[in-house]
Design a protein around this motif. Sequence first.
Motif, PDB file in Angstrom:
ATOM      1  N   ILE A 249       9.811 -15.345   4.131  1.00 45.34           N
ATOM      2  CA  ILE A 249       8.469 -15.102   3.595  1.00 45.34           C
ATOM      3  C   ILE A 249       7.483 -14.836   4.733  1.00 45.34           C
ATOM      4  O   ILE A 249       6.715 -13.885   4.690  1.00 45.34           O
ATOM      5  CB  ILE A 249       7.981 -16.315   2.782  1.00 45.34           C
ATOM      6  N   SER A 250       7.546 -15.680   5.780  1.00 48.15           N
ATOM      7  CA  SER A 250       6.583 -15.577   6.877  1.00 48.15           C
ATOM      8  C   SER A 250       6.581 -14.204   7.523  1.00 48.15           C
ATOM      9  O   SER A 250       5.552 -13.718   7.959  1.00 48.15           O
ATOM     10  CB  SER A 250       6.903 -16.617   7.956  1.00 48.15           C
ATOM     11  N   VAL A 253       6.107 -10.913   4.238  1.00 48.95           N
ATOM     12  CA  VAL A 253       4.801 -10.669   3.628  1.00 48.95           C
ATOM     13  C   VAL A 253       3.882  -9.883   4.560  1.00 48.95           C
ATOM     14  O   VAL A 253       3.348  -8.850   4.156  1.00 48.95           O
ATOM     15  CB  VAL A 253       4.171 -12.003   3.163  1.00 48.95           C
ATOM     16  N   PRO A 254       3.692 -10.315   5.822  1.00 49.89           N
ATOM     17  CA  PRO A 254       2.816  -9.521   6.685  1.00 49.89           C
ATOM     18  C   PRO A 254       3.347  -8.107   6.962  1.00 49.89           C
ATOM     19  O   PRO A 254       2.560  -7.178   7.062  1.00 49.89           O
ATOM     20  CB  PRO A 254       2.744 -10.315   7.991  1.00 49.89           C
ATOM     21  N   ILE A 258       1.222  -5.380   4.265  1.00 48.68           N
ATOM     22  CA  ILE A 258       0.134  -4.786   5.040  1.00 48.68           C
ATOM     23  C   ILE A 258       0.696  -3.496   5.609  1.00 48.68           C
ATOM     24  O   ILE A 258       1.612  -3.528   6.425  1.00 48.68           O
ATOM     25  CB  ILE A 258      -0.343  -5.713   6.177  1.00 48.68           C
ATOM     26  N   LEU A 268      -1.010  -9.940  -1.593  1.00 46.94           N
ATOM     27  CA  LEU A 268      -0.893 -10.866  -0.456  1.00 46.94           C
ATOM     28  C   LEU A 268      -1.244 -12.291  -0.874  1.00 46.94           C
ATOM     29  O   LEU A 268      -0.555 -13.253  -0.514  1.00 46.94           O
ATOM     30  CB  LEU A 268      -1.825 -10.433   0.674  1.00 46.94           C
ATOM     31  N   THR A 272       1.204 -15.727  -1.091  1.00 46.37           N
ATOM     32  CA  THR A 272       0.972 -16.997  -0.401  1.00 46.37           C
ATOM     33  C   THR A 272       1.029 -18.164  -1.379  1.00 46.37           C
ATOM     34  O   THR A 272       1.598 -19.215  -1.090  1.00 46.37           O
ATOM     35  CB  THR A 272      -0.413 -16.998   0.272  1.00 46.37           C
TER      36      THR A 272
END
Lengths: 300, 338
Positions: A249-250, A253-254, A258, A268, A272
């Motif tokens: 996930i860490s 997601v970014p 993005i 986003l 979270t």
Amino acid sequence: MWSTLRERGISYLIVGPFAIVLAFPFYWMLVTAFKTNGDLYDLNNVPFTYHPSQAAVGEKLPFRHDHWLPFGFENATTSHVSFIFHNTNYLRWVENTAVVGGLVVAITLLFAVPAGYSLARLSGRWGQSVGVGIFLTYLVPPTLLFLPLSRVISKLGLQDRIWSLVLVYPSFTIPFATWLLMGFFRTIPAELEDAALVDGCSRLKALARVIFPISIPGILTVVIFSFSLCVNEFVYAITFVSGTKQHTISAGVPTDLIRGDVYFWQSLMAATLIPSIPLALLYNSFLDRFIAGFTGGAFR
Amino acid sequence: MAAVAEARPQSRRFRDLLEDRRFLAPALIGPAALFIVLLVGAPLVLAIYLSMTDATAGQLTGKFVWFHNFVDAWHNDNFRRALRNTIVFTLASQAIVLVGAGILAHALVRPFRGRWFLRLLILLPWAAPVAVSTIGFLWIFDSQFSVVNWTLVHDLMPGGGHFYLYRPVNWVLGGIDHLPWVHVGKIQPLNPPQWLGQPTLAMLAIIFVQAWRILPFATVIFIAGLASIPTEVHDAAKVDGATGLRKFWHVTLPLQLPIATVALLFGIVFTATDMTVVYILTSGGPFNSTHMLTTWAYQTGIVSSNLGEGAAISLYLLPVLLVVTVLMLRFARRVEVS
């Protein structure tokens, strides 16, 4: 009666403001996650409620006839939340995070329980020094280690696979776990295993049958702490793994939500919230035992 | 049959070996120690070697240049600023955490109705993966749509009651401006603060997010510390007539010191060695003003592909943390003994 009411009031007065500040970002994520683009990017709108807007392409408004909903929620859309499930590998990232976390916790226990026990019971003075030495490995920043480590990982052919993280994460969970368990085992009276030894148990058997069961709070503390370290880890996750299906996930997601300068804010925020709430529930339910593990351990 | 008969004494000898402390102690530590040596020790040695070479990206060897990289790094203004930022960032965020966690733990250690739910809210920042929750702050501090700015500059009283939050805030800021060593501007409603676009505000935002993120865990450790104080101590304090602040100062605080020291130690190490919050919020910007040693090392070593110097920058952190840790561990132990 009045004094308990007053005491409770004081508790609310102290804890309340902290809870608001600490939880506000999550409330704000929740509000944002269901907004339409037209509503989100209109500076004239009150940001805490939902407003009618020209729906963008693909934005469904499933609540548009439910005018009884508060805060104008009939203008909310679920499209940006469902986007992460249908158009990204989000579920895969969640799964990867759980797999990495679970395996790392298992590896950590496998290495740290014997080491902690040994440092607490079997080794004399040099055990103390080894214990401090193990703790000191914490001080080495990951930004320093990841260059050489990435070389090791490519040598082993693990690059871009979650196994690289399974291999590397114990390097920061084992030191802490060993240090904590060492303290925890010290608080267990030695007479307990001596009795087992007299009864004809071997030392390893005594460890498994007598020590292990009463160490559950300490072990639980290690499990929760190691798991939370794995979920939070970012530098290794983003440098060792680059295939989108292998992300945690860490990292996922970014990198996937993005795109250049385009932030998919609603998605986003949902991404979270989704892992945070169940994890917080989990940590909260085990918190009392977690605390018991800490008080029995690290500080004795 | 003969094989079985022969195997038995051998397995007994092995079992005897397992009972011997001199063998068992190292045998049980061995795997963990080996793991750490291989995955922390060896890379660390390699990184130290790299810091003394002119290695660039893509290769892990280079010409040996002794301490050239360390000297080079030191003479860079960005490095000096990153060093200063790291110290400010670590100390400021941990000061907030220490005070906040101390207060929170005292309130949370007693049971009261609704505690479970409030504790859940407080634990949320710890449960959220920090990389993604920091993205949440990116949105909260957005240059155009910041909810903080909206709340500051809009009329919060329904029906045009004219209550603007920035007015009391400006009143406070005006008071601060009278102090000799700080100069803060006031909030202009038409040109609200750019939280991540202006050096001082960006530093404040980073410190806040880091404190926000560490606070729940520190609180949990503090609660553990308070819970470990035996009830007899409280009873004894009551008999001696110690209440309120005096009890806190003479009884609770000294008993809390070792655990507070360990919580602080963790906080310092996590804050000084982790670059996630800074990297995601500002990536060191604006104009390299918010770099920490970690992000500056990443910038130099990876982005500008100057591996040797990047490693050297990271290594500056190590002796400082070493001294801090040894001092704090010693302090924690001494307080405990006395």
